[in-house]
Motif scaffolding. Structure first.
Motif, PDB file in Angstrom:
ATOM      1  N   ASP A  93       0.936  -0.957   0.027  1.00  0.00           N
ATOM      2  CA  ASP A  93      -0.073  -0.044  -0.061  1.00  0.00           C
ATOM      3  C   ASP A  93       0.983   1.188   0.120  1.00  0.00           C
ATOM      4  OD1 ASP A  93      -2.271   1.496   0.177  1.00  0.00           O
ATOM      5  OD2 ASP A  93      -2.842   1.054   1.885  1.00  0.00           O
ATOM      6  N   TYR A  94       0.313   2.454  -0.298  1.00  0.00           N
ATOM      7  CA  TYR A  94       1.101   3.415  -0.041  1.00  0.00           C
ATOM      8  C   TYR A  94       1.701   3.863   1.258  1.00  0.00           C
ATOM      9  CZ  TYR A  94      -1.501   5.352  -4.335  1.00  0.00           C
ATOM     10  OH  TYR A  94      -1.942   5.403  -5.616  1.00  0.00           O
ATOM     11  N   SER A  95       3.051   4.119   1.491  1.00  0.00           N
ATOM     12  CA  SER A  95       3.586   4.234   2.652  1.00  0.00           C
ATOM     13  C   SER A  95       2.940   5.080   3.640  1.00  0.00           C
ATOM     14  CB  SER A  95       5.087   4.631   2.388  1.00  0.00           C
ATOM     15  OG  SER A  95       5.982   3.809   1.866  1.00  0.00           O
ATOM     16  N   LYS A  96       2.244   6.226   3.162  1.00  0.00           N
ATOM     17  CA  LYS A  96       1.533   7.227   3.923  1.00  0.00           C
ATOM     18  C   LYS A  96       0.401   6.645   4.319  1.00  0.00           C
ATOM     19  CE  LYS A  96      -0.791   9.495   0.063  1.00  0.00           C
ATOM     20  NZ  LYS A  96      -0.676  10.724  -0.629  1.00  0.00           N
ATOM     21  N   TYR A  97      -0.077   5.700   3.851  1.00  0.00           N
ATOM     22  CA  TYR A  97      -1.157   4.853   4.470  1.00  0.00           C
ATOM     23  C   TYR A  97      -0.646   3.812   5.525  1.00  0.00           C
ATOM     24  CZ  TYR A  97      -4.143   7.080   0.740  1.00  0.00           C
ATOM     25  OH  TYR A  97      -4.737   8.019  -0.059  1.00  0.00           O
ATOM     26  N   HIS A  98       0.092   3.083   5.160  1.00  0.00           N
ATOM     27  CA  HIS A  98       0.801   2.008   6.170  1.00  0.00           C
ATOM     28  C   HIS A  98       1.213   2.743   7.377  1.00  0.00           C
ATOM     29  CE1 HIS A  98       0.247  -1.663   4.188  1.00  0.00           C
ATOM     30  NE2 HIS A  98       1.295  -1.726   3.256  1.00  0.00           N
ATOM     31  N   GLN A 362      -6.177  13.539  -8.010  1.00  0.00           N
ATOM     32  CA  GLN A 362      -7.547  12.930  -8.231  1.00  0.00           C
ATOM     33  C   GLN A 362      -7.430  11.316  -8.460  1.00  0.00           C
ATOM     34  OE1 GLN A 362     -10.450  14.976  -9.001  1.00  0.00           O
ATOM     35  NE2 GLN A 362      -9.126  16.816  -8.463  1.00  0.00           N
ATOM     36  N   GLY A 363      -8.583  10.575  -7.993  1.00  0.00           N
ATOM     37  CA  GLY A 363      -8.642   9.412  -8.455  1.00  0.00           C
ATOM     38  C   GLY A 363      -8.318   8.471  -7.073  1.00  0.00           C
ATOM     39  N   ALA A 364      -8.747   7.184  -7.053  1.00  0.00           N
ATOM     40  CA  ALA A 364      -8.565   6.318  -5.909  1.00  0.00           C
ATOM     41  C   ALA A 364      -7.149   5.657  -5.688  1.00  0.00           C
ATOM     42  CB  ALA A 364      -9.571   5.173  -6.191  1.00  0.00           C
ATOM     43  N   PRO A 365      -6.663   5.460  -4.597  1.00  0.00           N
ATOM     44  CA  PRO A 365      -5.386   4.813  -4.521  1.00  0.00           C
ATOM     45  C   PRO A 365      -5.199   3.379  -5.427  1.00  0.00           C
ATOM     46  CG  PRO A 365      -6.560   4.376  -2.557  1.00  0.00           C
ATOM     47  CD  PRO A 365      -7.424   5.483  -3.572  1.00  0.00           C
ATOM     48  N   THR A 366      -4.174   3.581  -6.247  1.00  0.00           N
ATOM     49  CA  THR A 366      -3.666   2.382  -7.014  1.00  0.00           C
ATOM     50  C   THR A 366      -3.744   0.906  -6.334  1.00  0.00           C
ATOM     51  OG1 THR A 366      -1.499   3.098  -6.922  1.00  0.00           O
ATOM     52  CG2 THR A 366      -2.682   3.806  -8.782  1.00  0.00           C
ATOM     53  N   PRO A 367      -3.375   1.062  -5.069  1.00  0.00           N
ATOM     54  CA  PRO A 367      -3.572  -0.500  -4.217  1.00  0.00           C
ATOM     55  C   PRO A 367      -4.916  -0.780  -3.943  1.00  0.00           C
ATOM     56  CG  PRO A 367      -1.817   0.977  -3.427  1.00  0.00           C
ATOM     57  CD  PRO A 367      -2.829   1.940  -4.132  1.00  0.00           C
ATOM     58  N   GLY A 368      -5.932   0.123  -4.029  1.00  0.00           N
ATOM     59  CA  GLY A 368      -7.113  -0.110  -3.591  1.00  0.00           C
ATOM     60  C   GLY A 368      -7.336   0.264  -2.029  1.00  0.00           C
ATOM     61  N   TRP A 369      -8.653   0.275  -1.387  1.00  0.00           N
ATOM     62  CA  TRP A 369      -8.665   0.655  -0.003  1.00  0.00           C
ATOM     63  C   TRP A 369      -8.308  -0.630   0.664  1.00  0.00           C
ATOM     64  CZ3 TRP A 369      -8.234   5.532   1.272  1.00  0.00           C
ATOM     65  CH2 TRP A 369      -8.662   6.546   0.316  1.00  0.00           C
ATOM     66  N   LEU A 370      -7.150  -0.869   1.657  1.00  0.00           N
ATOM     67  CA  LEU A 370      -7.140  -2.090   2.300  1.00  0.00           C
ATOM     68  C   LEU A 370      -7.556  -2.055   3.623  1.00  0.00           C
ATOM     69  CD1 LEU A 370      -3.304  -2.582   1.064  1.00  0.00           C
ATOM     70  CD2 LEU A 370      -5.668  -3.089  -0.047  1.00  0.00           C
ATOM     71  N   GLY A 371      -8.336  -0.917   4.175  1.00  0.00           N
ATOM     72  CA  GLY A 371      -8.734  -0.836   5.559  1.00  0.00           C
ATOM     73  C   GLY A 371      -7.698  -0.681   6.585  1.00  0.00           C
ATOM     74  N   LEU A 372      -8.346  -1.205   7.829  1.00  0.00           N
ATOM     75  CA  LEU A 372      -7.397  -0.916   9.065  1.00  0.00           C
ATOM     76  C   LEU A 372      -6.587  -2.227   9.459  1.00  0.00           C
ATOM     77  CD1 LEU A 372     -10.028   0.470  11.383  1.00  0.00           C
ATOM     78  CD2 LEU A 372      -8.190   1.719  10.767  1.00  0.00           C
ATOM     79  N   HIS A 373      -6.716  -3.312   9.000  1.00  0.00           N
ATOM     80  CA  HIS A 373      -6.029  -4.554   9.526  1.00  0.00           C
ATOM     81  C   HIS A 373      -5.782  -5.384   8.170  1.00  0.00           C
ATOM     82  CE1 HIS A 373      -7.959  -2.813  13.144  1.00  0.00           C
ATOM     83  NE2 HIS A 373      -6.903  -3.093  13.611  1.00  0.00           N
TER      84      HIS A 373
END
Length: 376
Positions: A93-98, A362-373
């Motif tokens: 996932d994007y590092s800024k989300y991980h 613009q646009g959704a993240p390329t890895p998708g939305w992976l959620g919290l866990h």
């Protein structure tokens, strides 16, 4: 980047600030600090570490920075081929989300990953200060470039990633832009794809180097080039490879000579950027033996010699003919990128400045939305 250990919103107060009281709770009562890295390097062989990991339960979860799940295919295949008894979950996932995901998991007592391997270099110093990281020296620690290892062994860099621009030799032959300065040539209007500099911090650093070198007038001219911006640093290369665009900016690549129809460019005296993707074992990891196996495998000579772009984090691995170690390229700014990442206030000002030139992301993240866990 599928055959290398792959890479990759934070506010000015540090990654995870947006989580508010949850993170304050996590940071106010940090885990016990690890020893200050006084122990020597790992002496067990990979096979011995493998047996330790099996005895522990044979499970490993790595949160890795990147743009698509497929970018981890090479790592998954190489690790599973060498250690088939390990249930290996490599989550991209994007590092800024991980990073904020890990902060939230620590705050709620629900930690999933054993290893974090991210582009958000500033997080490793923060987690180290909070006592969240295991101080551990994998085999080969002493052979790492100084900037690619923490002095107290809280983290190590496991792979080199570099960003620049590229072009299709199928479309342009040998007449593509020779330097980044040439990207504003009117001949390339409508032919350029780029990842958003105001979305990915490494691309932001690359664009900041361009602005520093060529001036904001150059940035304004690039903004008039009808550039196709998209999320994910995979997107410029995909646009060029597919023939959608002739030129891509803000993506990784290799300077190793090849027959590829896409030329990734390093121009003497002109900026590009590179860094060592950091990895660390979390103190609360459920599978520390498997995590140690992973770091030792990542830094092993065999793995480092097979790097897709020819650059290793180790000083005892010779690059392919025609290349120097990445830290010998002053225009790669290897040591400047960690400082850039650490100054979150200035980074946010740069991010918003480029948004004024190129528009909001613009646009959704390329890895998708992976959620919290993911990986739980």
């Amino acid at each position: 980047m599928s055959n290398s250990l792959s890479r990759r919103r934070v506010l000015t107060t540090g990654a995870g600030a947006a989580l508010g009281l949850g993170v304050l709770a996590a940071t106010s009562a940090p885990a016990s600090a690890s020893p200050a890295g006084s122990a020597g390097e790992e002496t067990k062989s990979l096979d011995e570490l493998y047996q330790d990991a099996i005895a522990e339960g044979g499970k490993l979860v790595v949160y890795a920075g990147g743009d698509t799940a497929a970018q981890g295919n090479g790592v998954r295949a190489a690790f599973k081929n060498r250690f088939p008894a390990i249930d290996f979950d490599y989550i991209v996932d994007y590092s800024k989300y991980h990073d904020v995901r890990v902060d939230n998991q620590l705050a709620t007592g629900t930690l999933v990953p054993d290893v974090v391997q991210l582009q958000t270099l500033q997080d490793f110093d923060r987690w180290k200060a909070l006592g969240r990281l295991m101080h551990y020296k994998p085999a080969g620690f002493s052979k790492l470039y100084n900037g690619f290892r923490d002095p107290q062994a809280a983290w190590v860099s496991v792979t080199v990633i570099a960003f620049s621009y590229s072009y299709s030799t199928t479309a342009l032959g040998s007449n593509g832009p020779k330097t980044p300065l040439d990207l504003v040539d009117p001949a390339w209007k409508g032919k350029i794809a780029s990842s958003y500099p105001n979305d990915d911090d490494a691309v932001l650093f690359l664009y900041s180097l361009y602005a520093q070198t060529y001036g904001w007038d150059w940035v304004a001219k690039l903004a008039a080039q009808d550039v196709r911006f998209a999320r994910g640093t995979n997107s410029p290369g995909e646009a060029v490879n597919s023939g959608l665009k002739a030129i891509g900016v803000g993506g990784s690549g290799s300077a190793v000579a090849s027959s590829s129809p896409v030329k990734w460019v390093i121009a003497d005296g002109h900026p590009f950027m590179a860094w060592g993707q950091r990895a660390a074992i979390l103190n609360q990891a459920k599978h520390p033996a498997a995590a140690k196996l992973y770091l030792n495998f990542a830094l092993s000579l065999d793995n480092q010699k097979s790097s897709f772009n020819g650059w290793s984090v180790r000083t005892d691995v010779t690059p392919p003919a025609g290349l120097k170690p990445i830290w010998e390229y002053p225009n790669a700014h290897v040591d400047a990128f960690p400082r850039f990442m650490a100054d979150r206030a200035e980074l946010e000002r740069r991010r918003q400045t480029f948004a004024l030139y190129f528009g909001e992301v613009q646009g959704a993240p390329t890895p998708g939305w992976l959620g919290l866990h993911p990986g739980a």
